[in-house]
Design a protein around this motif. Sequence first.
Motif, PDB file in Angstrom:
ATOM      1  N   ASN A  36      18.420   9.919  29.854  1.00  6.69           N
ATOM      2  CA  ASN A  36      18.831   9.882  28.452  1.00  6.69           C
ATOM      3  C   ASN A  36      20.318  10.155  28.251  1.00  6.69           C
ATOM      4  O   ASN A  36      21.089  10.176  29.193  1.00  6.69           O
ATOM      5  CB  ASN A  36      17.995  10.860  27.634  1.00  6.69           C
ATOM      6  CG  ASN A  36      16.586  10.352  27.446  1.00  6.69           C
ATOM      7  OD1 ASN A  36      16.115   9.542  28.221  1.00  6.69           O
ATOM      8  ND2 ASN A  36      15.921  10.818  26.427  1.00  6.69           N
ATOM      9  N   ARG A  86      31.632  24.621  33.211  1.00  3.92           N
ATOM     10  CA  ARG A  86      30.741  23.533  33.649  1.00  3.92           C
ATOM     11  C   ARG A  86      31.212  22.946  34.972  1.00  3.92           C
ATOM     12  O   ARG A  86      30.408  22.648  35.849  1.00  3.92           O
ATOM     13  CB  ARG A  86      30.683  22.438  32.579  1.00  3.92           C
ATOM     14  CG  ARG A  86      29.905  22.886  31.359  1.00  3.92           C
ATOM     15  CD  ARG A  86      29.861  21.771  30.334  1.00  3.92           C
ATOM     16  NE  ARG A  86      29.103  22.159  29.156  1.00  3.92           N
ATOM     17  CZ  ARG A  86      29.188  21.535  27.989  1.00  3.92           C
ATOM     18  NH1 ARG A  86      30.005  20.512  27.854  1.00  3.92           N
ATOM     19  NH2 ARG A  86      28.457  21.946  26.971  1.00  3.92           N
ATOM     20  N   THR A 101      14.540  13.056  31.815  1.00  2.00           N
ATOM     21  CA  THR A 101      15.461  12.663  30.727  1.00  2.00           C
ATOM     22  C   THR A 101      16.881  13.164  30.988  1.00  2.00           C
ATOM     23  O   THR A 101      17.832  12.643  30.436  1.00  2.00           O
ATOM     24  CB  THR A 101      15.000  13.191  29.348  1.00  2.00           C
ATOM     25  OG1 THR A 101      14.909  14.614  29.441  1.00  2.00           O
ATOM     26  CG2 THR A 101      13.678  12.607  28.927  1.00  2.00           C
ATOM     27  N   ILE A 102      17.009  14.193  31.835  1.00  3.77           N
ATOM     28  CA  ILE A 102      18.356  14.678  32.170  1.00  3.77           C
ATOM     29  C   ILE A 102      19.153  13.539  32.799  1.00  3.77           C
ATOM     30  O   ILE A 102      20.351  13.392  32.568  1.00  3.77           O
ATOM     31  CB  ILE A 102      18.292  15.861  33.171  1.00  3.77           C
ATOM     32  CG1 ILE A 102      17.590  17.053  32.538  1.00  3.77           C
ATOM     33  CG2 ILE A 102      19.694  16.276  33.621  1.00  3.77           C
ATOM     34  CD1 ILE A 102      17.262  18.147  33.541  1.00  3.77           C
ATOM     35  N   LEU A 103      18.471  12.713  33.575  1.00  3.41           N
ATOM     36  CA  LEU A 103      19.157  11.588  34.204  1.00  3.41           C
ATOM     37  C   LEU A 103      19.165  10.350  33.323  1.00  3.41           C
ATOM     38  O   LEU A 103      20.157   9.625  33.268  1.00  3.41           O
ATOM     39  CB  LEU A 103      18.482  11.240  35.544  1.00  3.41           C
ATOM     40  CG  LEU A 103      18.440  12.354  36.587  1.00  3.41           C
ATOM     41  CD1 LEU A 103      17.640  11.917  37.796  1.00  3.41           C
ATOM     42  CD2 LEU A 103      19.854  12.736  37.008  1.00  3.41           C
ATOM     43  N   ASP A 149      11.827  16.339  32.381  1.00  4.05           N
ATOM     44  CA  ASP A 149      13.198  16.591  32.828  1.00  4.05           C
ATOM     45  C   ASP A 149      13.887  15.370  33.407  1.00  4.05           C
ATOM     46  O   ASP A 149      15.097  15.380  33.617  1.00  4.05           O
ATOM     47  CB  ASP A 149      13.235  17.742  33.828  1.00  4.05           C
ATOM     48  CG  ASP A 149      13.156  19.073  33.110  1.00  4.05           C
ATOM     49  OD1 ASP A 149      13.588  19.138  31.949  1.00  4.05           O
ATOM     50  OD2 ASP A 149      12.661  20.028  33.699  1.00  4.05           O
ATOM     51  N   LYS A 180      21.578  15.581  26.622  1.00  3.39           N
ATOM     52  CA  LYS A 180      20.489  16.178  27.414  1.00  3.39           C
ATOM     53  C   LYS A 180      21.051  16.878  28.656  1.00  3.39           C
ATOM     54  O   LYS A 180      20.582  17.934  29.054  1.00  3.39           O
ATOM     55  CB  LYS A 180      19.486  15.109  27.870  1.00  3.39           C
ATOM     56  CG  LYS A 180      18.678  14.505  26.747  1.00  3.39           C
ATOM     57  CD  LYS A 180      17.497  15.408  26.384  1.00  3.39           C
ATOM     58  CE  LYS A 180      16.585  14.758  25.370  1.00  3.39           C
ATOM     59  NZ  LYS A 180      17.186  14.348  24.117  1.00  3.39           N
ATOM     60  N   ARG A 181      22.060  16.255  29.239  1.00  2.00           N
ATOM     61  CA  ARG A 181      22.671  16.859  30.433  1.00  2.00           C
ATOM     62  C   ARG A 181      23.463  18.106  30.046  1.00  2.00           C
ATOM     63  O   ARG A 181      23.422  19.114  30.744  1.00  2.00           O
ATOM     64  CB  ARG A 181      23.594  15.843  31.135  1.00  2.00           C
ATOM     65  CG  ARG A 181      22.819  14.757  31.869  1.00  2.00           C
ATOM     66  CD  ARG A 181      23.731  13.799  32.607  1.00  2.00           C
ATOM     67  NE  ARG A 181      24.247  12.726  31.776  1.00  2.00           N
ATOM     68  CZ  ARG A 181      23.514  11.687  31.350  1.00  2.00           C
ATOM     69  NH1 ARG A 181      22.242  11.598  31.678  1.00  2.00           N
ATOM     70  NH2 ARG A 181      24.048  10.740  30.603  1.00  2.00           N
ATOM     71  N   ARG A 182      24.134  18.027  28.917  1.00  2.00           N
ATOM     72  CA  ARG A 182      24.887  19.212  28.460  1.00  2.00           C
ATOM     73  C   ARG A 182      23.936  20.354  28.165  1.00  2.00           C
ATOM     74  O   ARG A 182      24.193  21.500  28.500  1.00  2.00           O
ATOM     75  CB  ARG A 182      25.707  18.860  27.213  1.00  2.00           C
ATOM     76  CG  ARG A 182      26.933  18.030  27.519  1.00  2.00           C
ATOM     77  CD  ARG A 182      27.930  18.096  26.381  1.00  2.00           C
ATOM     78  NE  ARG A 182      27.413  17.434  25.185  1.00  2.00           N
ATOM     79  CZ  ARG A 182      27.614  16.134  24.918  1.00  2.00           C
ATOM     80  NH1 ARG A 182      28.300  15.376  25.754  1.00  2.00           N
ATOM     81  NH2 ARG A 182      27.123  15.603  23.824  1.00  2.00           N
ATOM     82  N   ARG A 183      22.786  20.027  27.550  1.00  2.00           N
ATOM     83  CA  ARG A 183      21.803  21.061  27.221  1.00  2.00           C
ATOM     84  C   ARG A 183      21.306  21.747  28.500  1.00  2.00           C
ATOM     85  O   ARG A 183      21.198  22.963  28.576  1.00  2.00           O
ATOM     86  CB  ARG A 183      20.631  20.432  26.461  1.00  2.00           C
ATOM     87  CG  ARG A 183      19.624  21.453  26.018  1.00  2.00           C
ATOM     88  CD  ARG A 183      18.545  20.860  25.122  1.00  2.00           C
ATOM     89  NE  ARG A 183      17.563  21.890  24.855  1.00  2.00           N
ATOM     90  CZ  ARG A 183      16.495  22.092  25.603  1.00  2.00           C
ATOM     91  NH1 ARG A 183      16.260  21.321  26.631  1.00  2.00           N
ATOM     92  NH2 ARG A 183      15.665  23.069  25.311  1.00  2.00           N
ATOM     93  N   PHE A 184      21.039  20.928  29.513  1.00  2.00           N
ATOM     94  CA  PHE A 184      20.577  21.464  30.795  1.00  2.00           C
ATOM     95  C   PHE A 184      21.631  22.413  31.378  1.00  2.00           C
ATOM     96  O   PHE A 184      21.332  23.534  31.782  1.00  2.00           O
ATOM     97  CB  PHE A 184      20.293  20.311  31.759  1.00  2.00           C
ATOM     98  CG  PHE A 184      19.927  20.753  33.144  1.00  2.00           C
ATOM     99  CD1 PHE A 184      18.664  21.265  33.406  1.00  2.00           C
ATOM    100  CD2 PHE A 184      20.843  20.677  34.181  1.00  2.00           C
ATOM    101  CE1 PHE A 184      18.325  21.684  34.694  1.00  2.00           C
ATOM    102  CE2 PHE A 184      20.508  21.097  35.462  1.00  2.00           C
ATOM    103  CZ  PHE A 184      19.243  21.596  35.711  1.00  2.00           C
TER     104      PHE A 184
END
Length: 229
Positions: A125, A194, A121-123, A119, A129-133
């Motif tokens: 990548n 969001r 990768t949220i920061l 996780d 990845k952030r949108r998916r989270f």
Amino acid sequence: MYINKIKLKNFRNYEEEKIEFDKNVNIIYGDNAQGKTNILESIFICSLGKSFRTNKEKELINKEKEYAKIEMVSTKEDRDIKINFEIKEKKKFNINGIPAKRTSDILGKNYIVLFTPEDITILKNEPSKRRRFLNIMISQLRPMYVHLLNQYNKTIEQRNIYLKQIKYESKPIDNLSIWDEQIVEIGKKIYEYRKEFIEKINEKILDIHLKTTENKEKIKIKYISNIRK
Ligand SMILES: Nc1ncnc2c1ncn2[C@@H]1O[C@H](COP(=O)(O)OP(=O)(O)OP(=O)(O)O)[C@@H](O)[C@H]1O
Ligand SMILES: [Mg+2]
């Protein structure tokens, strides 16, 4: 909300397994490749309708078997919720014994947060990845959000088909605006959801972070979007 128990049948490396959980903290430990993450995966599937590890759902079925089943019972506000998942050729869900029409019907029944070493990768990548989270988190809280996301993706798909038709079938370019308008409309709503979610997170984490840093650091998450009003 807490998870009471989970029953696995032919799921990954489990042929038949019943696990009961404590209301509070549960620690699952064991050697490598024993099936710890598989247990988390089964909980994730019964909460979000899909795996976090694979899109090839046949992989979930034990290699020697034809089908797999998961049964998860949880308690929310003193009421039991039973989710049954079965995968053979197709996947099916039951909520308290009633077949779910769509997978998205199970969203919001159990609130879960998965946090794994990946996780980070949220920061680190790319923004997707952030949108998916965000999508995973908001989908559980707001069923309408799932509907909007599906609509958005479908409209993009249709627009792409039309772009090809402009190129190869000489369709008029002016009609593209039909899709553009829809994308803007739906995109705006997704943006609002969001933004609201991030504002709520900000309220929560500010205090937590102040405490953990002994009042040295103030944390704030900023939603940078290219939407202009
Ligand atoms: N479809 C399947 N059929 C049979 N076994 C499977 C299937 N899919 C995965 N496995 C087995 O599941 C095991 C891996 O489970 P899992 O990833 O949960 O392990 P883990 O306990 O989390 O390990 P680690 O400590 O390394 O993270 C492996 O032994 C793998 O071969
Ligand atoms: Mg693991």
